[in-house]
Scaffold this active site. Structure first.
Site, PDB file in Angstrom:
ATOM      1  N   GLY A 117       0.942  -1.071  -0.099  1.00  8.22           N
ATOM      2  CA  GLY A 117      -0.086  -0.057   0.135  1.00  8.22           C
ATOM      3  C   GLY A 117       0.856   1.300  -0.081  1.00  8.22           C
ATOM      4  O   GLY A 117       0.667   2.130  -0.856  1.00  8.22           O
TER       5      GLY A 117
ATOM      6  N   VAL B  38      -4.047  -8.843  -5.309  1.00  5.27           N
ATOM      7  CA  VAL B  38      -2.665  -9.135  -5.220  1.00  5.27           C
ATOM      8  C   VAL B  38      -2.068 -10.069  -4.139  1.00  5.27           C
ATOM      9  O   VAL B  38      -1.333 -10.767  -4.090  1.00  5.27           O
ATOM     10  CB  VAL B  38      -1.922  -7.599  -4.890  1.00  5.27           C
ATOM     11  CG1 VAL B  38      -0.409  -7.461  -4.694  1.00  5.27           C
ATOM     12  CG2 VAL B  38      -2.247  -6.643  -6.199  1.00  5.27           C
TER      13      VAL B  38
ATOM     14  N   ASP C 262       5.452 -11.380 -12.158  1.00  8.08           N
ATOM     15  CA  ASP C 262       6.363 -12.652 -12.472  1.00  8.08           C
ATOM     16  C   ASP C 262       6.530 -12.393 -14.030  1.00  8.08           C
ATOM     17  O   ASP C 262       7.885 -12.788 -14.469  1.00  8.08           O
ATOM     18  CB  ASP C 262       5.343 -13.748 -12.559  1.00  8.08           C
ATOM     19  CG  ASP C 262       4.565 -14.053 -11.131  1.00  8.08           C
ATOM     20  OD1 ASP C 262       5.451 -14.177 -10.206  1.00  8.08           O
ATOM     21  OD2 ASP C 262       3.459 -14.035 -11.043  1.00  8.08           O
TER      22      ASP C 262
ATOM     23  N   HIS D 149       0.330 -17.799  -9.743  1.00  5.96           N
ATOM     24  CA  HIS D 149       1.388 -17.110  -8.902  1.00  5.96           C
ATOM     25  C   HIS D 149       1.947 -17.792  -7.799  1.00  5.96           C
ATOM     26  O   HIS D 149       1.582 -17.635  -6.688  1.00  5.96           O
ATOM     27  CB  HIS D 149       0.988 -15.445  -8.349  1.00  5.96           C
ATOM     28  CG  HIS D 149       1.933 -14.749  -7.532  1.00  5.96           C
ATOM     29  ND1 HIS D 149       3.035 -14.384  -8.390  1.00  5.96           N
ATOM     30  CD2 HIS D 149       1.846 -14.575  -6.502  1.00  5.96           C
ATOM     31  CE1 HIS D 149       3.820 -13.758  -7.327  1.00  5.96           C
ATOM     32  NE2 HIS D 149       3.112 -13.780  -6.115  1.00  5.96           N
TER      33      HIS D 149
HETATM   34  N1  NAD Z   1       0.615 -11.324  -6.493  1.00  4.18           N
HETATM   35  C1  NAD Z   1       1.988 -11.008  -6.046  1.00  4.18           C
HETATM   36  O1  NAD Z   1       2.794 -10.918  -7.351  1.00  4.18           O
HETATM   37  C2  NAD Z   1       2.458 -10.562  -4.815  1.00  4.18           C
HETATM   38  C3  NAD Z   1       3.657  -9.993  -4.874  1.00  4.18           C
HETATM   39  C4  NAD Z   1       3.834  -9.435  -3.472  1.00  4.18           C
HETATM   40  C5  NAD Z   1       3.337  -9.617  -2.211  1.00  4.18           C
HETATM   41  N2  NAD Z   1       1.846 -10.267  -2.366  1.00  4.18           N
HETATM   42  C6  NAD Z   1       0.995 -10.451  -1.310  1.00  4.18           C
HETATM   43  O2  NAD Z   1       0.442  -9.180  -1.134  1.00  4.18           O
HETATM   44  C7  NAD Z   1      -0.124  -9.065   0.269  1.00  4.18           C
HETATM   45  C8  NAD Z   1       0.154  -8.016   1.059  1.00  4.18           C
HETATM   46  O3  NAD Z   1       1.535  -7.849   1.197  1.00  4.18           O
HETATM   47  P1  NAD Z   1       2.167  -6.466   1.992  1.00  4.18           P
HETATM   48  O4  NAD Z   1       3.674  -6.691   2.090  1.00  4.18           O
HETATM   49  O5  NAD Z   1       1.539  -5.254   1.581  1.00  4.18           O
HETATM   50  O6  NAD Z   1       1.751  -7.066   3.338  1.00  4.18           O
HETATM   51  P2  NAD Z   1       1.519  -6.325   4.770  1.00  4.18           P
HETATM   52  O7  NAD Z   1       1.448  -7.364   5.860  1.00  4.18           O
HETATM   53  O8  NAD Z   1       2.702  -5.148   5.021  1.00  4.18           O
HETATM   54  O9  NAD Z   1       0.284  -5.394   4.590  1.00  4.18           O
HETATM   55  C9  NAD Z   1      -1.063  -6.167   4.423  1.00  4.18           C
HETATM   56  C10 NAD Z   1      -2.269  -5.089   5.154  1.00  4.18           C
HETATM   57  O10 NAD Z   1      -3.272  -5.665   4.934  1.00  4.18           O
HETATM   58  C11 NAD Z   1      -4.093  -5.296   5.989  1.00  4.18           C
HETATM   59  N3  NAD Z   1      -5.366  -6.391   5.890  1.00  4.18           N
HETATM   60  C12 NAD Z   1      -5.418  -7.641   6.259  1.00  4.18           C
HETATM   61  N4  NAD Z   1      -6.536  -8.210   6.153  1.00  4.18           N
HETATM   62  C13 NAD Z   1      -7.263  -7.224   5.554  1.00  4.18           C
HETATM   63  C14 NAD Z   1      -8.800  -7.168   5.283  1.00  4.18           C
HETATM   64  N5  NAD Z   1      -9.497  -8.175   5.627  1.00  4.18           N
HETATM   65  N6  NAD Z   1      -9.123  -5.985   4.773  1.00  4.18           N
HETATM   66  C15 NAD Z   1      -8.298  -5.023   4.836  1.00  4.18           C
HETATM   67  N7  NAD Z   1      -7.170  -4.896   4.941  1.00  4.18           N
HETATM   68  C16 NAD Z   1      -6.341  -6.151   5.321  1.00  4.18           C
HETATM   69  C17 NAD Z   1      -3.466  -5.434   7.227  1.00  4.18           C
HETATM   70  O11 NAD Z   1      -3.743  -4.756   8.098  1.00  4.18           O
HETATM   71  C18 NAD Z   1      -1.916  -4.918   6.561  1.00  4.18           C
HETATM   72  O12 NAD Z   1      -1.796  -3.352   6.840  1.00  4.18           O
HETATM   73  C19 NAD Z   1       0.453 -10.376   0.726  1.00  4.18           C
HETATM   74  O13 NAD Z   1      -0.491 -11.340   0.908  1.00  4.18           O
HETATM   75  C20 NAD Z   1       1.518 -10.913  -0.139  1.00  4.18           C
HETATM   76  O14 NAD Z   1       1.994 -12.337  -0.033  1.00  4.18           O
HETATM   77  C21 NAD Z   1       1.413 -10.650  -3.686  1.00  4.18           C
HETATM   78  O1  LMR Z   2       4.545 -12.817  -0.502  1.00  2.00           O
HETATM   79  C1  LMR Z   2       5.282 -13.660  -1.022  1.00  2.00           C
HETATM   80  O2  LMR Z   2       5.120 -14.991  -0.510  1.00  2.00           O
HETATM   81  C2  LMR Z   2       6.165 -13.543  -2.161  1.00  2.00           C
HETATM   82  C3  LMR Z   2       5.353 -12.557  -3.398  1.00  2.00           C
HETATM   83  O3  LMR Z   2       4.152 -13.233  -3.671  1.00  2.00           O
HETATM   84  C4  LMR Z   2       6.424 -12.244  -4.430  1.00  2.00           C
HETATM   85  O4  LMR Z   2       6.026 -13.087  -5.487  1.00  2.00           O
HETATM   86  O5  LMR Z   2       7.196 -11.604  -4.160  1.00  2.00           O
END
Ligand code: NAD
Ligand code: LMR
Length: 329
Positions: A18, A132, A162, A190
């Site tokens: 965020g 995401v 990716d 993913h």
């Molecule tokens: N698809 C991709 O390529 C990819 C890449 C990187 C990370 N991610 C994923 O993205 C997600 C977020 O990562 P991050 O580093 O920002 O995590 P983070 O823990 O820093 O932030 C996640 C935020 O989401 C909030 N949250 C949790 N449940 C919620 C809900 N029900 N409603 C609203 N907010 C909620 C939490 O309070 C937290 O502030 C993780 O699941 C991570 O694995 C996906």
């Molecule tokens: O949060 C993770 O497990 C990794 C993330 O999905 C990423 O691809 O960087």
């Protein structure tokens, strides 16, 4: 004449992705430099998270972004998603100590059922949704199934990180520029089972596969590097990828809304049966986009090695889907 502002919801808005995402949306990187935006930010109803969100909003205020016309904080998806044109679902339950993959799937299934239902109830009828939060493909599937009155095709999962990772690896291997590489894609989930595929890719009109001409590198270096890149970043940073994930989310929505001019990109989208992927499975496919719609690239030859890889990632997605079946409406 100035455009009507678009409403963009971001969940998990106080998290690390965020923090890397909101400023760029407000700056016009996602929807265009002439498109005003309204940010509707969702965080969990927890004092600490809501306070952190307020802090992020204070910083956004302090940027005085000309395109940002309004910004609101929410703890209820029913108000956060009201009339939204775009929803970027980042917030998810991270894997905690001792948590099995199944527990993670179930915890997130609950979040994405609630959020899918809320989108169904209050979002714009043409809302474009990008998931995401992991496991992204299955979470997108759950949200889609929980929103029966919205078009299923509007629910997508992020495979763009990716795709971008694969582009960067291919550019380094071939000594070429990322901007000159076309027709690359990533099939499937993913997760480390994804299949990054440069067989059709070209660079300055030359075939990338012929340039590389090294199947051993493809199978034993390229695919594991792209597939395990998320884990490598967690290992190096002590935190999961954030700025690159936010950048990929910007790219995904930007290209979906504004078009790729005939170029390929990768999106996780509900299958229409293409390439034998069962209908509805949210799968990474090569797509082109135009006028706010994506089209899966058709007619690509799938050789034996590719079919094996596609089967593997599909098997994992099918198992994830089975694992949450009992929680779906
Ligand atoms: N698809 C991709 O390529 C990819 C890449 C990187 C990370 N991610 C994923 O993205 C997600 C977020 O990562 P991050 O580093 O920002 O995590 P983070 O823990 O820093 O932030 C996640 C935020 O989401 C909030 N949250 C949790 N449940 C919620 C809900 N029900 N409603 C609203 N907010 C909620 C939490 O309070 C937290 O502030 C993780 O699941 C991570 O694995 C996906
Ligand atoms: O949060 C993770 O497990 C990794 C993330 O999905 C990423 O691809 O960087």
């Amino acid at each position: 004449m100035a455009k009507t502002p678009m409403r963009v919801a971001v969940t998990g808005a106080a998290g690390q992705i965020g923090y890397a995402l909101l400023f760029r949306i407000a700056n016009g990187d996602m929807l265009g430099k002439d498109q005003p935006v309204i940010l509707q930010l969702l965080e969990i109803p927890d004092e600490k998270a809501q306070k952190a969100l307020k802090g992020v909003m204070m910083e956004i205020d302090d940027c005085a972004f000309p395109l940002l016309t309004e910004m609101t904080a929410h703890s209820d998806p029913l108000t956060a998603f009201k009339d939204v044109d775009v929803a970027v679902l980042v917030g998810a339950r991270p894997r905690g100590p001792g948590m099995e993959r199944k527990d993670l799937l179930e915890a997130n299934a609950q979040i994405f059922t609630v959020q899918g239902k809320a989108l169904d109830a209050v979002a714009s009828r043409n809302v474009k949704v990008l998931v995401v939060g992991n496991p992204a493909n299955t979470n997108a599937y759950i949200a889609m199934k929980s929103a029966p009155s919205l078009p299923a095709k509007n629910f997508t999962a992020m495979l763009r990180l990716d795709h971008n990772r694969a582009l960067s690896q291919v550019a380094a291997k071939t000594g070429t520029a990322v901007k000159d590489i076309e027709k690359l894609t990533v099939w499937g989930n993913h997760s480390p089972t994804m299949y990054a595929d440069y067989r059709f890719a070209t660079v300055d009109g030359k075939n990338v596969k012929d340039l590389i001409n090294d199947q051993e590198w493809n199978a034993n270096t390229f695919l594991p590097t792209v597939g395990k890149r998320g884990a490598a970043i967690i290992e190096a940073r002590g935190l999961s990828s954030a700025a690159s994930a936010a950048n990929a989310a910007i790219d995904h929505i930007h290209d979906w809304m504004l078009g790729t001019n005939g170029k390929w990109t990768t999106m996780g989208v509900p299958s229409d049966g293409s390439y034998g992927i069962p209908e509805g499975t949210v799968f990474g496919f090569p797509v082109t986009t135009e006028n706010g719609e994506y089209t899966i690239v058709q007619g690509l030859e799938i050789d034996a090695f590719s079919q094996e890889r596609i089967n593997l990632t599909l098997k994992e997605l099918t198992e994830e889907r089975e694992g949450v079946k009992h929680l779906l409406p």
